[in-house]
Design a protein around this motif. Structure first.
Motif, PDB file in Angstrom:
ATOM      1  N   ASP A 160       0.862  -1.173   0.000  1.00 40.43           N
ATOM      2  CA  ASP A 160       0.000   0.000   0.000  1.00 40.43           C
ATOM      3  C   ASP A 160       0.904   1.230   0.000  1.00 40.43           C
ATOM      4  O   ASP A 160       1.844   1.318   0.791  1.00 40.43           O
ATOM      5  N   ASP A 161       0.634   2.172  -0.867  1.00 42.26           N
ATOM      6  CA  ASP A 161       1.540   3.318  -0.943  1.00 42.26           C
ATOM      7  C   ASP A 161       1.484   4.192   0.306  1.00 42.26           C
ATOM      8  O   ASP A 161       2.345   5.037   0.518  1.00 42.26           O
ATOM      9  N   GLN A 162       0.474   3.966   1.177  1.00 41.09           N
ATOM     10  CA  GLN A 162       0.415   4.663   2.457  1.00 41.09           C
ATOM     11  C   GLN A 162       1.256   3.975   3.538  1.00 41.09           C
ATOM     12  O   GLN A 162       1.431   4.530   4.630  1.00 41.09           O
ATOM     13  N   ASN A 163       1.773   2.812   3.241  1.00 44.63           N
ATOM     14  CA  ASN A 163       2.525   2.025   4.223  1.00 44.63           C
ATOM     15  C   ASN A 163       3.985   2.490   4.229  1.00 44.63           C
ATOM     16  O   ASN A 163       4.857   1.909   3.583  1.00 44.63           O
ATOM     17  N   TYR A 177      12.209   1.626  -6.498  1.00 48.11           N
ATOM     18  CA  TYR A 177      10.821   2.042  -6.711  1.00 48.11           C
ATOM     19  C   TYR A 177      10.568   2.217  -8.203  1.00 48.11           C
ATOM     20  O   TYR A 177      11.354   2.827  -8.924  1.00 48.11           O
ATOM     21  N   GLU A 178       9.455   1.685  -8.686  1.00 46.46           N
ATOM     22  CA  GLU A 178       9.121   1.754 -10.106  1.00 46.46           C
ATOM     23  C   GLU A 178       7.926   2.659 -10.395  1.00 46.46           C
ATOM     24  O   GLU A 178       7.979   3.498 -11.287  1.00 46.46           O
ATOM     25  N   ALA A 179       6.829   2.446  -9.667  1.00 49.37           N
ATOM     26  CA  ALA A 179       5.616   3.212  -9.965  1.00 49.37           C
ATOM     27  C   ALA A 179       4.587   2.944  -8.880  1.00 49.37           C
ATOM     28  O   ALA A 179       4.726   2.016  -8.083  1.00 49.37           O
ATOM     29  N   THR A 180       3.552   3.768  -8.866  1.00 52.54           N
ATOM     30  CA  THR A 180       2.393   3.517  -8.020  1.00 52.54           C
ATOM     31  C   THR A 180       1.196   3.248  -8.921  1.00 52.54           C
ATOM     32  O   THR A 180       0.862   4.072  -9.782  1.00 52.54           O
ATOM     33  N   PHE A 181       0.598   2.086  -8.751  1.00 54.71           N
ATOM     34  CA  PHE A 181      -0.592   1.705  -9.513  1.00 54.71           C
ATOM     35  C   PHE A 181      -1.813   2.257  -8.773  1.00 54.71           C
ATOM     36  O   PHE A 181      -2.160   1.769  -7.698  1.00 54.71           O
ATOM     37  N   ASP A 193      -3.849   2.184  -3.430  1.00 58.16           N
ATOM     38  CA  ASP A 193      -2.882   2.491  -4.473  1.00 58.16           C
ATOM     39  C   ASP A 193      -1.633   1.712  -4.105  1.00 58.16           C
ATOM     40  O   ASP A 193      -1.157   1.798  -2.964  1.00 58.16           O
ATOM     41  N   THR A 194      -1.092   0.945  -5.047  1.00 57.59           N
ATOM     42  CA  THR A 194       0.004   0.031  -4.734  1.00 57.59           C
ATOM     43  C   THR A 194       1.330   0.535  -5.275  1.00 57.59           C
ATOM     44  O   THR A 194       1.460   0.815  -6.470  1.00 57.59           O
ATOM     45  N   ALA A 195       2.308   0.646  -4.380  1.00 55.84           N
ATOM     46  CA  ALA A 195       3.670   1.017  -4.770  1.00 55.84           C
ATOM     47  C   ALA A 195       4.425  -0.251  -5.165  1.00 55.84           C
ATOM     48  O   ALA A 195       4.417  -1.240  -4.426  1.00 55.84           O
ATOM     49  N   TRP A 196       5.050  -0.222  -6.351  1.00 53.43           N
ATOM     50  CA  TRP A 196       5.788  -1.372  -6.886  1.00 53.43           C
ATOM     51  C   TRP A 196       7.292  -1.105  -6.788  1.00 53.43           C
ATOM     52  O   TRP A 196       7.777  -0.030  -7.168  1.00 53.43           O
TER      53      TRP A 196
END
Length: 240
Positions: A160-163, A177-181, A193-196
């Protein structure tokens, strides 16, 4: 990064992967380090220790960004562990060698043997494992199995991009870090929103060397405090 090749139409294409063969699934065997052992989870063997370890943080905050909430009783936790035994996800228990207790879990998951992609996820460290040498070593052992033993090309971390603690851990371990989906999924009734993040096989040699230098006994003083951080070791290796 190698520049793209061009095909007969003079179009840029990816570089050739010589003699590529699909990878095998991770074996159901233990990975053993100096501080921990990472082994496929056995609910009958590990559930009591893991549940008790999580009860120390009984307010459940360690489950905020996981797919489940904290479990009310050990039996319901044991039943959940049964659903996580593989082949995908393949949850592993992290055993502290000093105490012999299971003190955390992490899974190989979303395993793509055809393309050589594997993710580490469902990570849940009890307070006894958090911010310890064993906790870092467990992540190293799982990466080593994926890259060195099984030949995977890409190792993923998603959160989770909030994590913020998970994002910081990914960066510390050497993930890029690549992107946030955006609006990637709905869980627990809320948007995620998922951070990859990822490590590739080309990056792995420096990441591995930094882990091994960090884990070396001489990197810790008499009080067990690190001499050099994992990030600084990786930067030094990349600069040389």
């Amino acid at each position: 990064m190698t520049a793209p090749q061009h095909n007969k139409f003079d179009q840029p294409v990816g570089v050739t992967v010589e003699n590529w063969q699909p990878c095998a699934l991770p074996p159901a065997t233990a990975m053993i380090g100096q501080h921990c052992r990472v082994e496929p989870v056995d609910p009958a063997k590990h559930a009591d220790d893991l549940f008790a370890g999580n009860q120390i943080a009984a307010n459940g905050e360690r489950f905020t960004y996981l797919g489940t909430d904290a479990f009310d009783d050990v039996e319901s936790y044991r039943k959940w562990l049964e659903t996580m035994r593989g082949p995908d996800p393949m949850l592993h228990a992290i055993i502290d060698l000093a105490s012999g207790k299971a003190v955390g879990v992490a899974a190989f998951m979303r395993i793509d043997t055809t393309h050589g992609v594997i993710e580490v996820g469902n990570i849940n460290y009890t307070p006894a494992l958090s911010q310890t040498i064993a906790g870092t070593e467990a992540m190293y052992l799982m990466m080593k199995r994926a890259f060195d033993d099984l030949g995977y090309r890409r190792y993923e971390w998603k959160c989770d991009d909030q994590n913020l603690p998970s994002r910081a851990a990914a960066a510390r371990y050497g993930f890029v870090y690549e992107a946030t989906f955006r609006q990637h999924m709905v869980y627990k009734g809320r948007n995620r929103d998922t951070a990859w993040f990822s490590i590739t096989d080309q990056e792995w040699p420096i990441v591995r060397a930094a882990f091994e230098a960090w884990l070396a006994p001489q990197n810790f003083d008499a009080n067990g405090k690190q001499v050099s951080s994992l990030q600084n070791l990786r930067k030094s290796l990349a600069d040389n």
